[in-house]
Write a protein that holds these residues in place. Structure first.
Motif, PDB file in Angstrom:
ATOM      1  N   ARG A 138       0.829  -1.216   0.000  1.00  0.00           N
ATOM      2  CA  ARG A 138       0.000   0.000   0.000  1.00  0.00           C
ATOM      3  C   ARG A 138       0.855   1.254   0.000  1.00  0.00           C
ATOM      4  O   ARG A 138       0.602   2.182  -0.747  1.00  0.00           O
ATOM      5  CB  ARG A 138      -0.940   0.000   1.203  1.00  0.00           C
ATOM      6  CG  ARG A 138      -1.857   1.214   1.255  1.00  0.00           C
ATOM      7  CD  ARG A 138      -2.944   1.064   2.291  1.00  0.00           C
ATOM      8  NE  ARG A 138      -2.374   0.749   3.606  1.00  0.00           N
ATOM      9  CZ  ARG A 138      -3.100   0.385   4.654  1.00  0.00           C
ATOM     10  NH1 ARG A 138      -4.399   0.259   4.521  1.00  0.00           N
ATOM     11  NH2 ARG A 138      -2.511   0.113   5.797  1.00  0.00           N
ATOM     12  N   THR A 139       1.888   1.272   0.852  1.00  0.00           N
ATOM     13  CA  THR A 139       2.694   2.499   0.969  1.00  0.00           C
ATOM     14  C   THR A 139       4.117   2.318   0.427  1.00  0.00           C
ATOM     15  O   THR A 139       4.949   3.199   0.602  1.00  0.00           O
ATOM     16  CB  THR A 139       2.742   2.993   2.430  1.00  0.00           C
ATOM     17  OG1 THR A 139       3.330   1.986   3.258  1.00  0.00           O
ATOM     18  CG2 THR A 139       1.351   3.314   2.954  1.00  0.00           C
ATOM     19  N   ARG A 149       6.821  -3.257  -1.936  1.00  0.00           N
ATOM     20  CA  ARG A 149       7.271  -3.059  -3.321  1.00  0.00           C
ATOM     21  C   ARG A 149       8.778  -2.807  -3.367  1.00  0.00           C
ATOM     22  O   ARG A 149       9.481  -3.321  -4.253  1.00  0.00           O
ATOM     23  CB  ARG A 149       6.515  -1.894  -3.954  1.00  0.00           C
ATOM     24  CG  ARG A 149       6.858  -1.682  -5.430  1.00  0.00           C
ATOM     25  CD  ARG A 149       5.990  -0.631  -6.089  1.00  0.00           C
ATOM     26  NE  ARG A 149       4.630  -1.112  -6.287  1.00  0.00           N
ATOM     27  CZ  ARG A 149       3.581  -0.709  -5.579  1.00  0.00           C
ATOM     28  NH1 ARG A 149       3.714   0.212  -4.667  1.00  0.00           N
ATOM     29  NH2 ARG A 149       2.390  -1.207  -5.811  1.00  0.00           N
TER      30      ARG A 149
HETATM   31  C1  LIG Z   1      -3.406   2.111   8.916  1.00  0.00           C
HETATM   32  C2  LIG Z   1      -2.205   1.216   9.162  1.00  0.00           C
HETATM   33  C3  LIG Z   1      -2.338   0.190  10.074  1.00  0.00           C
HETATM   34  C4  LIG Z   1      -1.252  -0.678  10.329  1.00  0.00           C
HETATM   35  N1  LIG Z   1      -1.396  -1.703  11.243  1.00  0.00           N
HETATM   36  C5  LIG Z   1      -0.364  -2.547  11.489  1.00  0.00           C
HETATM   37  C6  LIG Z   1      -0.498  -3.625  12.410  1.00  0.00           C
HETATM   38  O1  LIG Z   1      -1.552  -3.852  13.022  1.00  0.00           O
HETATM   39  N2  LIG Z   1       0.580  -4.435  12.609  1.00  0.00           N
HETATM   40  C7  LIG Z   1       1.760  -4.254  11.967  1.00  0.00           C
HETATM   41  O2  LIG Z   1       2.684  -5.039  12.171  1.00  0.00           O
HETATM   42  N3  LIG Z   1       1.924  -3.232  11.075  1.00  0.00           N
HETATM   43  C8  LIG Z   1       0.897  -2.379  10.825  1.00  0.00           C
HETATM   44  N4  LIG Z   1       1.052  -1.345   9.929  1.00  0.00           N
HETATM   45  C9  LIG Z   1       2.361  -1.149   9.298  1.00  0.00           C
HETATM   46  C10 LIG Z   1       2.478  -1.625   7.864  1.00  0.00           C
HETATM   47  O3  LIG Z   1       2.058  -2.965   7.738  1.00  0.00           O
HETATM   48  C11 LIG Z   1       3.943  -1.506   7.445  1.00  0.00           C
HETATM   49  O4  LIG Z   1       4.280  -0.122   7.403  1.00  0.00           O
HETATM   50  C12 LIG Z   1       4.255  -2.165   6.121  1.00  0.00           C
HETATM   51  O5  LIG Z   1       5.645  -2.112   5.903  1.00  0.00           O
HETATM   52  C13 LIG Z   1       3.520  -1.483   4.988  1.00  0.00           C
HETATM   53  O6  LIG Z   1       3.863  -2.109   3.772  1.00  0.00           O
HETATM   54  P1  LIG Z   1       3.590  -1.343   2.376  1.00  0.00           P
HETATM   55  O7  LIG Z   1       4.388  -0.046   2.457  1.00  0.00           O
HETATM   56  O8  LIG Z   1       4.112  -2.251   1.325  1.00  0.00           O
HETATM   57  O9  LIG Z   1       2.123  -1.081   2.285  1.00  0.00           O
HETATM   58  C14 LIG Z   1      -0.006  -0.478   9.669  1.00  0.00           C
HETATM   59  C15 LIG Z   1       0.112   0.590   8.774  1.00  0.00           C
HETATM   60  C16 LIG Z   1      -0.959   1.431   8.515  1.00  0.00           C
HETATM   61  C17 LIG Z   1      -0.799   2.576   7.547  1.00  0.00           C
END
Ligand SMILES: Cc1cc2nc3c(=O)[nH]c(=O)nc-3n(C[C@H](O)[C@H](O)[C@H](O)COP(=O)(O)O)c2cc1C
Length: 122
Positions: A7-8, A12
Motif C-alpha cells: 500500500r505504501t 514493493r
Molecule cells: C493504517 C495502518 C495500520 C497498520 N497496522 C499494522 C499492524 O496492526 N501491525 C503491523 O505489524 N503493522 C501495521 N502497519 C504497518 C504496515 O504494515 C507496514 O508499514 C508495512 O511495511 C507497509 O507495507 P507497504 O508499504 O508495502 O504497504 C499499519 C500501517 C498502517 C498505515
C-alpha cells in the motif's frame, strides 16, 4: 514467483531488491504456478482485504507467506497476517519483516525461494 500486496511502498521496495519473478495482486488475479505470498499488515493485525480475496482462489499453490509490519503496533499484531494465513491454509511462515527490513531478510527470502520454488515456472 512472488505475489505481493503493497500500500505504501515498503513491500514493493523489498520486491525490487530480491530480483525474483513477481506479480502485484490485483482483483481477480489467478496464479497458476507455485508462489510465495508477500503482504503488508493492516490495522490491528488485519490481512488486507485484497489478499484475503486472492487466497480464496489461489491458496493451493502458495508455498510460504512473508509479511511486513511495524512493531510499534505491538508484538500481538506485528505482521499478524503471516500467522493468520499460515494457520488458516497450513502454509509455512517464511519471514516477518520490520518495514523495509534488512539484507538478512532479503537473503532469507531468496534462500527459501530457491529451496521451495526453485526454477519452477520462471
Ligand atoms: C493504517 C495502518 C495500520 C497498520 N497496522 C499494522 C499492524 O496492526 N501491525 C503491523 O505489524 N503493522 C501495521 N502497519 C504497518 C504496515 O504494515 C507496514 O508499514 C508495512 O511495511 C507497509 O507495507 P507497504 O508499504 O508495502 O504497504 C499499519 C500501517 C498502517 C498505515
Amino acid at each position: 514467483m512472488i505475489a505481493f500486496a503493497s500500500r505504501t511502498g515498503n513491500v514493493r521496495y523489498i520486491i525490487s531488491k530480491l530480483g525474483l519473478p513477481n506479480i502485484e495482486i490485483s482483483q481477480g488475479l489467478v496464479v497458476n504456478q507455485p508462489f510465495l505470498l508477500f503482504t503488508y499488515t493492516d490495522g490491528l493485525g488485519q490481512t488486507p482485504n485484497i489478499v484475503e480475496q486472492f487466497l480464496l482462489h489461489n491458496s493451493q499453490l502458495c508455498k510460504g507467506v512473508i509479511a511486513s509490519g511495524n512493531s510499534n503496533f505491538g508484538q500481538a499484531v506485528f505482521c499478524k497476517p503471516a500467522n493468520t494465513i499460515s494457520e488458516k491454509y497450513n502454509i509455512p511462515i517464511v519471514r516477518k519483516i520490520e518495514l523495509r527490513g534488512f539484507q538478512s531478510d532479503y537473503d532469507a527470502i531468496i534462500e527459501f525461494y530457491n529451496k521451495v520454488i526453485g526454477l519452477v515456472g520462471v
